[in-house]
Scaffold this active site. Structure first.
Site, short mmCIF file in Angstrom:
data_model
loop_
_atom_site.label_atom_id
_atom_site.label_comp_id
_atom_site.label_asym_id
_atom_site.label_seq_id
_atom_site.Cartn_x
_atom_site.Cartn_y
_atom_site.Cartn_z
N GLY A 96 5.39 3.96 3.77
CA GLY A 96 6.30 4.43 4.74
C GLY A 96 6.67 5.79 4.73
O GLY A 96 6.65 6.19 3.66
N CYS A 132 -3.36 0.79 8.09
CA CYS A 132 -2.61 1.57 8.88
C CYS A 132 -3.40 2.53 9.83
O CYS A 132 -2.92 3.15 10.70
CB CYS A 132 -1.76 2.57 8.03
SG CYS A 132 -2.93 3.40 6.77
N LEU A 143 -4.83 7.52 3.04
CA LEU A 143 -5.70 8.61 3.78
C LEU A 143 -4.82 9.63 4.14
O LEU A 143 -3.55 9.31 4.77
CB LEU A 143 -6.13 7.76 5.21
CG LEU A 143 -6.75 6.49 4.94
CD1 LEU A 143 -7.00 5.94 6.03
CD2 LEU A 143 -8.15 6.54 4.19
N PRO A 178 1.38 -0.69 -1.40
CA PRO A 178 2.15 -1.06 -0.22
C PRO A 178 2.30 -2.60 -0.37
O PRO A 178 1.47 -3.16 -1.13
CB PRO A 178 1.53 -0.44 0.95
CG PRO A 178 0.10 -0.40 0.38
CD PRO A 178 0.14 0.16 -1.16
N GLY A 226 1.52 8.81 5.00
CA GLY A 226 2.64 8.00 5.76
C GLY A 226 1.85 7.16 6.73
O GLY A 226 0.67 6.92 6.75
N THR A 252 1.17 -4.32 2.46
CA THR A 252 -0.08 -4.82 3.27
C THR A 252 -1.24 -4.93 2.41
O THR A 252 -2.17 -5.76 2.96
CB THR A 252 -0.03 -3.89 4.47
OG1 THR A 252 0.10 -2.55 4.02
CG2 THR A 252 1.10 -3.98 5.37
N ASN A 253 -1.50 -4.14 1.49
CA ASN A 253 -2.70 -4.08 0.72
C ASN A 253 -2.50 -4.00 -0.71
O ASN A 253 -2.71 -3.03 -1.18
CB ASN A 253 -3.59 -2.94 1.16
CG ASN A 253 -3.84 -2.48 2.67
OD1 ASN A 253 -4.08 -3.27 3.57
ND2 ASN A 253 -3.34 -1.40 3.06
#
Lengths: 472, 109
Positions: free
Chosen positions: A190, A241, A412, A107, A208, A109-110
């Site tokens: 996502g 998330c 996760l 992703p 997700g 974000t990370n």
């Protein structure tokens, strides 16, 4: 297609070589990669923030540490090659086999931490990895992959054990995903991506989005709870998330909680201000967060929304009266914006948590602050979440390895509610095929029965149970 | 098992249920509710009910069967959209409706 074939052919050759490795050789590769990646934690963090414009570099360092050191410490002694267990009593031995080429989506974000973490767990299980980076994080993800690949090669790993696919083309990504030579897809991102992974026809572990509710019970230590929530929600500007999305309290402690938030430099938006923030934070039609505010600071969000907040404000809180399309700030927003709910009593509070939980975050994570075990268990049974973290910042708590004994992981599982296959934190055990060698161990009870009785209409369950359990 | 509270001025029928709404209880309920609806309808015209609102108060209900869920859906269909609601649900029962995917449609509060 030719390009995809080429990538997969290289990966399959790497897989073939990799399966000849013993545990010692495998561990050597993993250790070398971990060392190189940990040493690069700061430069990679800075590069990720610079490239994506998301988050805080110091926190990205922390994430890189989770993805390297904590993951490594957690997996380094795991047996992932050959015979991993032998049980003389049951006569069953377990043999770990690699899966083959793993297609990993990372992703925005990370980017670096997720890439490193996936590389480590793939190499530890002797699986070559093909990484597809988010289009806005290609450079930093690529650099992380390059550092890991060089270290892996130097430690004797097979050529092409780590590959990157060019970003940008969704069609190409889907083509690779569906390629018959891909053994498993490890998708973090996502809902669309996860769905694509599961629809590809290849096995997938896709995880997700979340929408993490946090309930503060009257039995909680309120100042502590608030500081913990702030620590989690401000971490990397809220990009995890598993970060808190809404805080739910009973009326009787609402004022106290509100004052404590304010004392700890959080700001409650007025109704008008909340509408302005809503406008820039959530896309109304799709009921999803706007990509432009993901991982932005409070100051940036305030500026974009055209509102003034006190300097040093850590989190923006919006008091909401409901959940869903009439209350757009109730959806998942990966930025320091929190929804705040006051419920008239305990039951109403829990029901709100259920509604929030089901608004796009089924199976992900939830948090509770309470010093009442009965309430913790009741809350946990009502909420559909893979992880319910207690008196713990949810961002750090759900990821594991720091505030609890969950395996540290940047992927996760959200269970079937999130259309995932597991609720667990994904780690090496999910990336091996375990073969069970079953030695002959006769079931004496079964073989002690006069088998003619099964063919006798006059024998009912009571007779057969007696037969099965009688002392021979 | 259950009581009615009918407010003709506001055209509101509140049904107050108590205890376990298992399959057996629900089958009796269905018949009783039907006759109640009919008695409330002018000239036994079921369409008159459309103007009513129906509220199921389940404060003292501790278990619901799928048959009871069907009763809720049937009651909802008798009135106009937004005129049916279920109030005072226990969190576990709220979750039951949630899992059935009906909590929004049935307006479970």
């Amino acid at each position: 297609m030719e390009r995809a074939n080429d990538i997969l052919e290289k990966a399959v050759f790497a897989a073939a070589e990799f399966q000849e490795f013993n545990q010692e050789q495998t561990n050597k590769v993993v250790e070398a990669v971990y060392r190189a990646a940990l040493n690069a934690r700061i430069s990679l963090a800075k590069m990720a923030v610079e490239e994506t414009g998301i988050g805080i570099w110091q926190d990205k360092v922390w994430k890189n540490v989770i993805g390297t050191q904590l993951v490594y410490e957690n997996i380094k002694d795991e047996k992932t090659v050959g015979i991993i267990s032998q049980d003389a009593v049951t006569g069953i031995s377990e043999i770990a086999q690699p899966l083959g080429p793993i297609f990993a989506v990372t992703p925005v974000t990370n980017p670096t931490s997720t890439a490193i973490y996936k590389i480590l767990i793939c190499l530890k299980t002797r699986n070559p990895i093909i990484i597809s980076a988010h289009r806005n994080a290609v450079r930093s993800t690529g650099e992380a992959a390059r550092i890991c690949y060089e270290a892996a090669l130097a430690a004797g790993a097979p050529e092409d054990c780590i590959q990157m696919i060019p970003a940008g083309s969704r069609d190409f990504t889907q083509m690779v995903m569906a390629h018959p030579r891909v053994a498993l897809i490890l998708a973090t991102g996502g809902t669309g991506l996860v769905k694509a992974a599961y629809s590809s026809g290849n096995p997938a572990i896709g995880v997700g989005p979340g929408n993490v509710p946090v309930f503060i019970d009257e039995s909680a230590d309120i100042p502590y709870a608030i500081s913990s929530i702030i620590k989690s929600k401000t971490f990397d500007n809220g990009t995890v998330c598993a970060s808190e999305q809404s805080v739910i309290v009973e009326e009787k402690i609402a004022e106290k909680v509100r004052k404590e938030f304010e004392r700890q430099h959080c700001y409650f938006l007025s109704h008008e201000e909340a509408l302005k923030v809503e406008k820039i934070a959530v896309v109304k039609d799709s009921m999803s967060m706007s990509p432009f505010i993901v991982g932005q600071s409070v100051a940036t969000i305030a500026e974009k929304a055209g509102i003034t907040v006190p300097e040093g404000t850590k989190i923006l809180l919006a008091e909401l009266s409901g959940v869903g399309k009439e209350h757009l700030l109730s959806v998942e927003i990966l930025a320091p914006i929190l929804a705040f709910y006051t419920a008239k009593d305990y039951h109403s509070a829990i029901k709100l948590c259920i509604d929030l939980n089901y608004l796009g975050g089924i199976g992900h994570s939830a948090g509770i602050y309470a010093n009442d075990d009965k309430r913790v268990m009741e809350f946990s049974q009502l909420i559909n979440a893979g992880r319910i973290v207690v008196n713990t910042p949810t961002s750090q708590g759900a990821v594991g390895g720091t505030y609890n004994m969950l395996p540290p992981s940047l992927t996760l599982g959200c269970g079937t509610g999130g259309k995932n296959i597991t609720t667990e934190n994904i780690t090496v055990k999910h990336l091996i095929n375990i073969q069970r060698v079953c030695n002959r161990k006769m079931n004496d009870r079964f073989f002690g029965i006069d088998t003619e009785k099964y063919l006798d209409e006059n024998c009912d369950e009571t007779d057969l149970r007696y037969e099965y359990h009688k002392n021979h | 098992m259950f009581d009615f509270d009918f407010n003709p001025e506001e055209k509101q029928l509140t049904c107050i249920f108590k205890g376990r709404m298992d399959t057996v209880v629900s089958s009796q309920l269905m018949a009783e509710l039907d006759s109640k609806y009919i008695s409330l309808s002018e000239n036994e015209d079921k369409n008159a009910l459309l103007e009513f609102s129906i509220i199921f108060d389940i404060k003292e209900v501790n278990f619901i069967s799928s048959s009871f869920i069907r009763i809720c859906v049937a009651a909802k269909k008798r009135v106009k959209d937004g005129k049916f609601s279920i109030i005072n649900s226990d969190p576990f029962i709220k979750k039951t409706f949630k899992i059935a995917g009906l909590d929004d449609i049935l307006n479970v509060i």
